[in-house]
Write a protein that holds these residues in place. Structure first.
Motif, PDB file in Angstrom:
ATOM      1  N   GLN A  32       0.841  -1.187   0.000  1.00 63.78           N
ATOM      2  CA  GLN A  32       0.000   0.000   0.000  1.00 63.78           C
ATOM      3  C   GLN A  32       0.885   1.248   0.000  1.00 63.78           C
ATOM      4  N   GLY A  33       0.427   2.304  -0.642  1.00 65.99           N
ATOM      5  CA  GLY A  33       1.138   3.571  -0.632  1.00 65.99           C
ATOM      6  C   GLY A  33       2.355   3.625  -1.544  1.00 65.99           C
ATOM      7  N   ARG A  34       2.579   2.602  -2.344  1.00 69.05           N
ATOM      8  CA  ARG A  34       3.756   2.576  -3.213  1.00 69.05           C
ATOM      9  C   ARG A  34       3.573   3.518  -4.397  1.00 69.05           C
ATOM     10  N   GLU A  35       4.677   3.911  -5.004  1.00 73.75           N
ATOM     11  CA  GLU A  35       4.646   4.738  -6.203  1.00 73.75           C
ATOM     12  C   GLU A  35       5.108   3.969  -7.429  1.00 73.75           C
ATOM     13  N   LEU A  36       5.496   2.697  -7.236  1.00 75.80           N
ATOM     14  CA  LEU A  36       5.952   1.847  -8.337  1.00 75.80           C
ATOM     15  C   LEU A  36       5.084   0.606  -8.439  1.00 75.80           C
ATOM     16  N   ASP A  37       5.069   0.015  -9.613  1.00 79.29           N
ATOM     17  CA  ASP A  37       4.525  -1.317  -9.831  1.00 79.29           C
ATOM     18  C   ASP A  37       5.651  -2.159 -10.394  1.00 79.29           C
ATOM     19  N   ALA A  38       5.651  -3.426 -10.048  1.00 79.93           N
ATOM     20  CA  ALA A  38       6.636  -4.367 -10.566  1.00 79.93           C
ATOM     21  C   ALA A  38       5.963  -5.729 -10.673  1.00 79.93           C
ATOM     22  N   ASN A  39       6.357  -6.498 -11.684  1.00 77.44           N
ATOM     23  CA  ASN A  39       5.800  -7.822 -11.923  1.00 77.44           C
ATOM     24  C   ASN A  39       6.898  -8.765 -12.366  1.00 77.44           C
ATOM     25  N   LEU A  40       6.876  -9.985 -11.840  1.00 77.36           N
ATOM     26  CA  LEU A  40       7.732 -11.058 -12.326  1.00 77.36           C
ATOM     27  C   LEU A  40       6.867 -11.877 -13.276  1.00 77.36           C
ATOM     28  N   VAL A  41       7.268 -11.930 -14.541  1.00 76.52           N
ATOM     29  CA  VAL A  41       6.482 -12.603 -15.575  1.00 76.52           C
ATOM     30  C   VAL A  41       7.297 -13.759 -16.143  1.00 76.52           C
ATOM     31  N   ARG A  42       6.635 -14.886 -16.348  1.00 80.58           N
ATOM     32  CA  ARG A  42       7.316 -16.012 -16.980  1.00 80.58           C
ATOM     33  C   ARG A  42       6.484 -16.509 -18.148  1.00 80.58           C
ATOM     34  N   LEU A  43       7.192 -16.775 -19.247  1.00 77.34           N
ATOM     35  CA  LEU A  43       6.587 -17.361 -20.440  1.00 77.34           C
ATOM     36  C   LEU A  43       7.263 -18.696 -20.704  1.00 77.34           C
ATOM     37  N   PRO A  44       6.503 -19.758 -20.978  1.00 76.96           N
ATOM     38  CA  PRO A  44       7.122 -21.039 -21.318  1.00 76.96           C
ATOM     39  C   PRO A  44       7.756 -20.972 -22.710  1.00 76.96           C
ATOM     40  N   PRO A  45       8.563 -21.966 -23.075  1.00 74.16           N
ATOM     41  CA  PRO A  45       9.221 -21.955 -24.385  1.00 74.16           C
ATOM     42  C   PRO A  45       8.227 -21.722 -25.534  1.00 74.16           C
ATOM     43  N   GLY A  46       8.582 -20.783 -26.403  1.00 73.16           N
ATOM     44  CA  GLY A  46       7.787 -20.488 -27.587  1.00 73.16           C
ATOM     45  C   GLY A  46       6.548 -19.653 -27.349  1.00 73.16           C
ATOM     46  N   ALA A  47       6.187 -19.385 -26.100  1.00 75.90           N
ATOM     47  CA  ALA A  47       4.990 -18.588 -25.815  1.00 75.90           C
ATOM     48  C   ALA A  47       5.242 -17.134 -26.190  1.00 75.90           C
ATOM     49  N   GLU A  48       4.164 -16.423 -26.390  1.00 77.55           N
ATOM     50  CA  GLU A  48       4.319 -15.016 -26.749  1.00 77.55           C
ATOM     51  C   GLU A  48       3.296 -14.143 -26.071  1.00 77.55           C
ATOM     52  N   VAL A  49       3.653 -12.881 -25.933  1.00 75.50           N
ATOM     53  CA  VAL A  49       2.730 -11.822 -25.556  1.00 75.50           C
ATOM     54  C   VAL A  49       2.526 -11.059 -26.848  1.00 75.50           C
ATOM     55  N   GLY A  50       1.316 -11.124 -27.389  1.00 79.08           N
ATOM     56  CA  GLY A  50       1.031 -10.517 -28.684  1.00 79.08           C
ATOM     57  C   GLY A  50       1.282  -9.021 -28.695  1.00 79.08           C
ATOM     58  N   GLU A  51       1.243  -8.462 -29.868  1.00 79.78           N
ATOM     59  CA  GLU A  51       1.526  -7.033 -30.026  1.00 79.78           C
ATOM     60  C   GLU A  51       0.601  -6.213 -29.140  1.00 79.78           C
ATOM     61  N   HIS A  52       1.187  -5.295 -28.403  1.00 84.15           N
ATOM     62  CA  HIS A  52       0.452  -4.446 -27.482  1.00 84.15           C
ATOM     63  C   HIS A  52       1.250  -3.181 -27.217  1.00 84.15           C
ATOM     64  N   GLN A  53       0.637  -2.235 -26.518  1.00 84.73           N
ATOM     65  CA  GLN A  53       1.354  -1.026 -26.130  1.00 84.73           C
ATOM     66  C   GLN A  53       0.807  -0.511 -24.816  1.00 84.73           C
ATOM     67  N   GLU A  54       1.632   0.190 -24.116  1.00 89.43           N
ATOM     68  CA  GLU A  54       1.265   0.886 -22.892  1.00 89.43           C
ATOM     69  C   GLU A  54       1.189   2.362 -23.265  1.00 89.43           C
ATOM     70  N   ASP A  55       0.001   2.926 -23.191  1.00 87.52           N
ATOM     71  CA  ASP A  55      -0.197   4.298 -23.653  1.00 87.52           C
ATOM     72  C   ASP A  55       0.222   5.363 -22.650  1.00 87.52           C
ATOM     73  N   VAL A  56       0.303   5.016 -21.368  1.00 85.89           N
ATOM     74  CA  VAL A  56       0.491   6.020 -20.336  1.00 85.89           C
ATOM     75  C   VAL A  56       1.866   5.991 -19.698  1.00 85.89           C
ATOM     76  N   LEU A  57       2.482   4.803 -19.584  1.00 84.13           N
ATOM     77  CA  LEU A  57       3.695   4.656 -18.787  1.00 84.13           C
ATOM     78  C   LEU A  57       4.866   4.098 -19.576  1.00 84.13           C
ATOM     79  N   ASP A  58       6.073   4.569 -19.260  1.00 83.90           N
ATOM     80  CA  ASP A  58       7.289   3.899 -19.713  1.00 83.90           C
ATOM     81  C   ASP A  58       7.464   2.660 -18.842  1.00 83.90           C
ATOM     82  N   VAL A  59       8.034   1.607 -19.416  1.00 83.56           N
ATOM     83  CA  VAL A  59       8.253   0.364 -18.683  1.00 83.56           C
ATOM     84  C   VAL A  59       9.705  -0.057 -18.848  1.00 83.56           C
ATOM     85  N   LEU A  60      10.296  -0.523 -17.772  1.00 85.08           N
ATOM     86  CA  LEU A  60      11.633  -1.107 -17.801  1.00 85.08           C
ATOM     87  C   LEU A  60      11.453  -2.621 -17.718  1.00 85.08           C
TER      88      LEU A  60
END
Length: 163
Positions: A32-60
């Motif tokens: 609570q009260g944080r100013e950041l978001d962070a996520n640990l994401v895992r994709l299995p071999p050959g999986a994909e996250v289809g074309e997308h964009q974040e309209d509001v935020l830069d992401v590292l």
């Protein structure tokens, strides 16, 4: 009052404990009260996250394990993702992510999105009820997509149900 630093997770332990076929967000920053978001994401071999964009935020995006490819929209040169690669995803950039033969695990970090707010329904005199947007809420992480008909969640990579 000063805030106290704390260890939130050991990412290697989370990756080791996850089921071999686990996909999507394995961990999310939830204080609570944080100013950041962070996520640990895992994709299995050959999986994909289809074309997308974040309209509001830069992401590292920081690759932790495995490898893959980030492909910019419009035929841009694919970027190789290997362990310890740090990639900047400027807001409005369209891209797709594909895991290599060993899968792909990465951490995303960005400013916290403002929370969803419930607004009063529009009165009948102003055109009736507001349209339902539940089909734009990710079933995995609860993020609301800015796209009108999303295929993949821009936050965790989970595929939206077919419409």
């Amino acid at each position: 009052m000063n805030a106290t630093p704390e260890v939130l997770a050991v990412l290697d332990d989370l990756l080791a404990a996850a089921a071999p076929d686990a996909r999507g967000a394995l961990w999310q920053l939830d204080r609570q009260g944080r100013e950041l978001d962070a996520n640990l994401v895992r994709l299995p071999p050959g999986a994909e996250v289809g074309e997308h964009q974040e309209d509001v935020l830069d992401v590292l995006l920081v690759v932790l394990a495995g490898g893959g490819r980030l492909t910019p929209a419009g035929g841009g040169t694919p970027l190789e993702l290997t362990p310890t690669t740090v990639t900047w995803l400027p807001r409005t950039s369209r891209r797709a992510v594909t895991a290599g033969p060993d899968g792909l695990a990465y951490l995303t970090v960005h400013r916290r999105r403002p929370g969803l707010t419930i607004k009063p329904a529009v009165s009948a005199q102003e055109g009736g009820e507001a349209p339902c947007s539940l089909d734009r809420v990710c079933p995995e992480c609860g993020r609301m997509s800015l796209e009108p008909a999303p295929k993949y969640c821009a936050e965790c990579g989970e595929r939206f149900p077919e419409r």
